[in-house]
Write a protein that holds these residues in place. Sequence first.
Motif, PDB file in Angstrom:
ATOM      1  N   ASP A  37       0.843  -1.193   0.000  1.00 28.53           N
ATOM      2  CA  ASP A  37       0.000   0.000   0.000  1.00 28.53           C
ATOM      3  C   ASP A  37       0.882   1.247   0.000  1.00 28.53           C
ATOM      4  O   ASP A  37       1.999   1.220   0.518  1.00 28.53           O
ATOM      5  N   ILE A  38       0.346   2.326  -0.554  1.00 34.29           N
ATOM      6  CA  ILE A  38       1.083   3.591  -0.658  1.00 34.29           C
ATOM      7  C   ILE A  38       0.306   4.681   0.076  1.00 34.29           C
ATOM      8  O   ILE A  38      -0.915   4.795  -0.088  1.00 34.29           O
ATOM      9  N   VAL A  39       0.999   5.442   0.917  1.00 30.54           N
ATOM     10  CA  VAL A  39       0.397   6.604   1.580  1.00 30.54           C
ATOM     11  C   VAL A  39       1.187   7.828   1.137  1.00 30.54           C
ATOM     12  O   VAL A  39       2.415   7.837   1.235  1.00 30.54           O
ATOM     13  N   THR A  40       0.495   8.824   0.574  1.00 29.60           N
ATOM     14  CA  THR A  40       1.190  10.001   0.042  1.00 29.60           C
ATOM     15  C   THR A  40       0.404  11.281   0.348  1.00 29.60           C
ATOM     16  O   THR A  40      -0.790  11.228   0.662  1.00 29.60           O
ATOM     17  N   ALA A  41       1.078  12.415   0.256  1.00 29.45           N
ATOM     18  CA  ALA A  41       0.407  13.699   0.490  1.00 29.45           C
ATOM     19  C   ALA A  41      -0.225  14.217  -0.797  1.00 29.45           C
ATOM     20  O   ALA A  41      -1.130  15.053  -0.754  1.00 29.45           O
ATOM     21  N   ALA A  42       0.261  13.759  -1.944  1.00 25.98           N
ATOM     22  CA  ALA A  42      -0.348  14.201  -3.211  1.00 25.98           C
ATOM     23  C   ALA A  42       0.131  13.322  -4.356  1.00 25.98           C
ATOM     24  O   ALA A  42       1.218  12.755  -4.318  1.00 25.98           O
ATOM     25  N   VAL A  43      -0.741  13.220  -5.367  1.00 28.42           N
ATOM     26  CA  VAL A  43      -0.350  12.579  -6.631  1.00 28.42           C
ATOM     27  C   VAL A  43      -0.292  13.710  -7.658  1.00 28.42           C
ATOM     28  O   VAL A  43      -1.309  14.362  -7.924  1.00 28.42           O
ATOM     29  N   ASP A  44       0.906  13.964  -8.192  1.00 27.40           N
ATOM     30  CA  ASP A  44       1.076  15.082  -9.126  1.00 27.40           C
ATOM     31  C   ASP A  44       0.717  14.673 -10.543  1.00 27.40           C
ATOM     32  O   ASP A  44       0.207  13.575 -10.783  1.00 27.40           O
TER      33      ASP A  44
END
Length: 207
Positions: free
Chosen positions: A176-183
């Motif tokens: 799984d991936i946790v990120t603040a934004a997908v650009d």
Amino acid sequence: MVTVVEHPLVQHKLSLMRDARTGVKEFRELASELSLLLAYEAMRDLEVVPVRFATPIEEGEFPMLSGKKLALVAILRAGLIMTDSIVTLVPAAKVGHIGMYRDPQSLEPVAYYSKLPADIAERRVFLTDPMLATGGSANAAIQNLKDAGAQSIKLMTILAAPEGIRTVEEVHPDVDIVTAAVDSHLNDHGYIVPGLGDAGDRIYGTK
Ligand SMILES: O=P(O)(O)OC[C@H]1O[C@H](OP(=O)(O)OP(=O)(O)O)[C@H](O)[C@@H]1O
Ligand SMILES: O=c1cc[nH]c(=O)[nH]1
Ligand SMILES: [Mg+2]
């Protein structure tokens, strides 16, 4: 699964990181603060069990962390600032390091170091790297972790490109991936657009 943390604090601090005018000191502070907020989200599914003990007022049963122990693994260099920050939340976590740089021409990851907890196979692994661009570094690091026996791996990143998410999902659908934004996309130098520049160089002032 990809979780984008929409929280206003996360979004505000990410914008400050993106700003080319933000200097090294503030950039480091923001990266550390963002890492704590991302860890709050990424660790939402940790196991807790009731433990009996007395407060100064009375006895009771109170939730305490349980289950598999944790390992934070940084992809050097930039991932280091994330593990250094998150370990303050989970001081019992062991910390591993995977040294990797992306060849500027081929954009392929070049591994130069790896030191992982001996019992990593028994631990829930949180792999950190501020940038998920082509996904080459993340995939190589995840493979390194799997070769060392890790079964439970979650990737925490500050910024992700669609290309990097696709690459990780294709090769390691279990992560799984946790990120603040997908650009938006990668430019032809493999940098995330609009992005925030070279994370490692902005953290360590090396450019
Ligand atoms: O998804 P990818 O295309 O592999 O790109 C992402 C990697 O690139 C940057 O590292 P860099 O190679 O600049 O090393 P550094 O962290 O030491 O600056 C970044 O920190 C990631 O590790
Ligand atoms: O935008 C990018 C892409 C890869 N690595 C970085 O540090 N920044
Ligand atoms: Mg790197």
